[in-house]
Scaffold this motif. Sequence first.
Motif, PDB file in Angstrom:
ATOM      1  N   ALA A  42       0.618   0.658   0.124  1.00  0.00           N
ATOM      2  CA  ALA A  42       0.238  -0.547  -0.754  1.00  0.00           C
ATOM      3  C   ALA A  42      -0.798  -0.271  -1.577  1.00  0.00           C
ATOM      4  CB  ALA A  42       0.096  -1.661   0.044  1.00  0.00           C
ATOM      5  N   THR A  43      -0.932  -0.547  -2.853  1.00  0.00           N
ATOM      6  CA  THR A  43      -2.224  -0.128  -3.544  1.00  0.00           C
ATOM      7  C   THR A  43      -2.949  -1.374  -3.942  1.00  0.00           C
ATOM      8  OG1 THR A  43      -1.050  -0.127  -5.541  1.00  0.00           O
ATOM      9  CG2 THR A  43      -1.118   1.934  -4.422  1.00  0.00           C
ATOM     10  N   ALA A  44      -2.420  -2.492  -3.561  1.00  0.00           N
ATOM     11  CA  ALA A  44      -3.239  -3.839  -3.784  1.00  0.00           C
ATOM     12  C   ALA A  44      -2.705  -4.923  -2.990  1.00  0.00           C
ATOM     13  CB  ALA A  44      -3.303  -3.976  -5.221  1.00  0.00           C
ATOM     14  N   TYR A  45      -3.672  -5.777  -2.735  1.00  0.00           N
ATOM     15  CA  TYR A  45      -3.197  -7.042  -1.872  1.00  0.00           C
ATOM     16  C   TYR A  45      -3.284  -8.103  -2.846  1.00  0.00           C
ATOM     17  CZ  TYR A  45      -3.982  -4.618   2.546  1.00  0.00           C
ATOM     18  OH  TYR A  45      -3.831  -3.814   3.594  1.00  0.00           O
ATOM     19  N   ASN A  46      -2.267  -7.900  -3.838  1.00  0.00           N
ATOM     20  CA  ASN A  46      -1.930  -8.846  -4.695  1.00  0.00           C
ATOM     21  C   ASN A  46      -0.361  -9.451  -4.790  1.00  0.00           C
ATOM     22  OD1 ASN A  46      -1.722 -10.233  -7.215  1.00  0.00           O
ATOM     23  ND2 ASN A  46      -2.790  -8.704  -8.363  1.00  0.00           N
ATOM     24  N   ASN A  52       4.269  -3.592  -3.811  1.00  0.00           N
ATOM     25  CA  ASN A  52       4.424  -3.216  -2.140  1.00  0.00           C
ATOM     26  C   ASN A  52       3.546  -3.826  -1.580  1.00  0.00           C
ATOM     27  OD1 ASN A  52       5.211  -1.976  -0.016  1.00  0.00           O
ATOM     28  ND2 ASN A  52       4.018  -0.028  -0.641  1.00  0.00           N
ATOM     29  N   LEU A  53       3.851  -4.824  -0.460  1.00  0.00           N
ATOM     30  CA  LEU A  53       2.839  -5.176   0.281  1.00  0.00           C
ATOM     31  C   LEU A  53       3.020  -4.939   1.713  1.00  0.00           C
ATOM     32  CD1 LEU A  53       2.966  -8.869  -1.743  1.00  0.00           C
ATOM     33  CD2 LEU A  53       1.292  -7.280  -1.627  1.00  0.00           C
ATOM     34  N   GLY A 177      -7.127  -8.012  -5.395  1.00  0.00           N
ATOM     35  CA  GLY A 177      -6.382  -7.331  -4.369  1.00  0.00           C
ATOM     36  C   GLY A 177      -6.588  -6.036  -3.893  1.00  0.00           C
ATOM     37  N   VAL A 178      -7.596  -5.502  -4.875  1.00  0.00           N
ATOM     38  CA  VAL A 178      -8.186  -4.029  -4.687  1.00  0.00           C
ATOM     39  C   VAL A 178      -9.727  -3.977  -4.226  1.00  0.00           C
ATOM     40  CG1 VAL A 178      -8.446  -1.853  -5.670  1.00  0.00           C
ATOM     41  CG2 VAL A 178      -6.890  -3.296  -6.444  1.00  0.00           C
ATOM     42  N   ARG A 227      -4.425   0.578  10.203  1.00  0.00           N
ATOM     43  CA  ARG A 227      -4.305   2.144   9.520  1.00  0.00           C
ATOM     44  C   ARG A 227      -2.975   2.599   9.137  1.00  0.00           C
ATOM     45  NH1 ARG A 227      -6.773   5.821  13.790  1.00  0.00           N
ATOM     46  NH2 ARG A 227      -6.121   7.191  12.100  1.00  0.00           N
ATOM     47  N   GLU A 228      -3.069   3.412   8.141  1.00  0.00           N
ATOM     48  CA  GLU A 228      -2.045   4.128   7.554  1.00  0.00           C
ATOM     49  C   GLU A 228      -1.739   5.556   8.268  1.00  0.00           C
ATOM     50  OE1 GLU A 228      -0.835   4.167   3.663  1.00  0.00           O
ATOM     51  OE2 GLU A 228      -1.664   2.113   3.359  1.00  0.00           O
ATOM     52  N   ILE A 229      -0.730   5.509   9.099  1.00  0.00           N
ATOM     53  CA  ILE A 229      -0.690   6.757   9.783  1.00  0.00           C
ATOM     54  C   ILE A 229       0.949   7.406   9.346  1.00  0.00           C
ATOM     55  CG2 ILE A 229      -0.596   8.238  11.998  1.00  0.00           C
ATOM     56  CD1 ILE A 229      -2.368   5.930  13.161  1.00  0.00           C
ATOM     57  N   PRO A 230       1.110   8.125   8.551  1.00  0.00           N
ATOM     58  CA  PRO A 230       2.408   8.383   8.037  1.00  0.00           C
ATOM     59  C   PRO A 230       3.215   9.252   9.073  1.00  0.00           C
ATOM     60  CG  PRO A 230       0.776   9.623   6.666  1.00  0.00           C
ATOM     61  CD  PRO A 230       0.039   8.752   7.765  1.00  0.00           C
ATOM     62  N   ASP A 231       2.981   9.999   9.857  1.00  0.00           N
ATOM     63  CA  ASP A 231       3.460  10.746  10.889  1.00  0.00           C
ATOM     64  C   ASP A 231       3.748   9.949  12.096  1.00  0.00           C
ATOM     65  OD1 ASP A 231       4.858  12.884  11.959  1.00  0.00           O
ATOM     66  OD2 ASP A 231       2.980  13.816  12.847  1.00  0.00           O
TER      67      ASP A 231
END
Lengths: 526, 309
Positions: A42-46, A52-53, A177-178, A227-231
């Motif tokens: 997600a690139t913004a909390y808008n 994408n939220l 949102g950013v 946190r963003e943990i892709p794996d």
Amino acid sequence: MRYSTKTQLLTGSAIVAAGFLFSPHAIAQDVTVAFSASELGATAYNPVAASNLNTATSLIYDRLVEQDADQSYHPHLATAWEETPDGMAWTFTLLDGVTFHDDTPFNAAAVQTWIASYAGTENEYLVEAIASVDVVDDLTVRFNMERPEPNLLYNLASAFMGVPSPTAYAELGEDFGVTAAVGTGPYELQSFEIGLETVLVRNEDYTWGSDLSENTGPGHIETFTFREIPDQSTAFLELRTGGIDLLLGVPTDFLAILEAEANIQIIQMPGTGISYMPINVTAPPFDDILVRQATGMAIDQDSIVAAVYGGVGAPARNFLISSLPEANVNPDLNVRYDPAKAGELLDEAGWAMGDDGVRVKDGKQLSVDLFTANSTEFTRLTQVVQAQLAEIGMEATITVFDSSTIRDEYRRNAHQLAVRAYDWNNSDILDWFFSGNRVGYPNVSMWEDEEGQRLNDIAMTESATAAERVANFTAYHEYVLSQHLFVPIYQPTQNIAFNGEAISVPDPVRGSRFRGQSFMDIQVTE
Amino acid sequence: MILRYTFQRLLMLIPVSFSISVVIFMIVYLLPGDPIDNLLRVGSSAEDRAELVARYGLDRSLVVQYFVWIGNMFQGEFGQAIVLRRPVADLIAQNLPYSLTLGGLAFLFSSTVGMALGTVSAIVRHPVLDRFMRGFILLGSTVPGFWLALLLILLFSVNLGWFPVSGAGGWQSLVLPVLTIGFGGVALVARVTRVALLDAQREDFVTLLHAKGLSSGTILFRHLMPHALLPVVTILALRIGWILGGAVTVEFVFGRPGLGSLLIRALGQRDYPVVQACLLMLALAVMLGTLIGDVAQASMDPRIREKKS
């Protein structure tokens, strides 16, 4: 020697002191959460403009209404609502005493400005049925409709309809949102690093949680770090070592490994989508409805749930998740495993069993293409489907594509069968995948049918009330099932894992997804 | 002389950059799929789709789209990400520092440790050390990054608890990713340094230096090293491009942002402006690396600049 002993003693004492300082009591009110793989990036909390939220959005913003796991609607920022019998106006009574994080009041004027802010954005479809918004009084607002929209409450409960502060929204423009995100929610945005982490701090003034939470506010936890943990393997190791306390969206494959860990607990809640196999009705031999029906009867959903998913989740019998009322169709139309009947149907269609176990008609073998997208879970499921199709004498060759390429293949009409999934808890998904206006993709079945389109149009645009909408979509759903356009396979669960030694999590989870309302009830284990 | 050579090499970069920009632009459009599918939602109509295609200028001819794009690039305007819905420049600015820190440290680590190991193994001729070095080089060149990353996490984070499993907070979170990326580089640099030094030791002038009574240390550092460094510099220069984009799997496993991860995400969603900007930056980094390598070689060896200029 003496010096060394002294040093060791001092070091030891320091470690013990640090141990007390950083004991669970000292750090107790901070909880770290890892997003599920599907909500990364997600690139913004808008809510108004984002494509994408993630889950943290539901803690920053409240919605007018909330949706429960049984798909029923509950009051939140709107305490009551009323729809006129013709569906052309909705009146909402708003909760008194609510303020945004910037201390501006939440009222009818704020709702009016907020709805207007969707104009020209790509999320405008959510409010396109609303012609205008009238401020009746400070806490009453009326939506005048372009057309009846029995789906309005569903839209209002969406994450994309969190209510932002109109003042902050106007001031920050593109940066809303950013750099800052201002809502009325139980947590305020402290920091946001795209692709890395989001830190939320408790809104101490919050007292207006919905009835989907035990705790209506303020939240028990002081700080949530997302946190963003892709794996997934890394996320699992973080959970195991205490780096994170809560892991959203655990793949079914991981459940057995997680369950083996003493400190990890798992909560399962009903999923919001199904896995299925669309059939291209324009591609021979599937232009023959008997072959399509037989294909559906070849798939043993129960054994797939047991073998591929370790008994987690449920078999899918039609196109909608079980909790939707439109899933209650005539039981005869539900798709069930019956290989004997499948054989009979193929015989009737002229496909005789060959010596090599593959059926033949007019010298041509029953060999088909089976497409899928490149993820481990899909690949495994597709292999099982391939084996089950072979049982009725259909030879399927698997081709794996990336998710963008496969859509082009659908549009080129290059497919016959495909294994795919969707995630959507509303019956309008039928229109999305079966409307004659979207042949190719998303209508992967390539189905164009006059009666089907008529029933679709009635369900989509001619339902004035929610009850009418259910009846109309059920009729459309039943017609779709009667045409054997797809094979339902599996209803997954939503899985959440957490460190039971660190936190407690509400179980069962209220709400259609594990989001804001559930985070309100998370507590640190004493 | 070296300035003239550098200027000539810079001039050559202009046609190369132009060709690369065309290739990058075309490759992205030749891929099946488009970004619009990622913007559509349940309920979007064919008209909605057409409107989105027009909004992002994807209905114009490829030639027009190319010139609009390259024109914007010249003005430093990277455009707006279609799916990620942020200015591309912002997205790159957010990710670049992570890539530069990780890639830069890994580069430093692999070059210093690699050269040191290569030098030691070339000088100390011991069969055990020799076998160890060959084994290390083989492992370093073949072990996949993601597997090594998980192994390091298991050992240093799960069992010993020395470093965090993932994330990008503080120097501790850099140690394992730098080791993972640096491992392959160390092996490569060590191998090249070792071979180059061994080759140089067999040259006639070394025998002469020994005959003149110079110490082994002086011969190594003043005469052998400059000679042997040429291929090492070439290898290192080529790895400069990797600083920006070569850490995708490591970023993925360690949950770190970075240009590589941004590129992969944008590629999956066919977010053209982001993919094009990232690829262009990576291509420029590789070109810059090659240029630095060439200039460094030329400054170290006059024969090169004479031959090439």
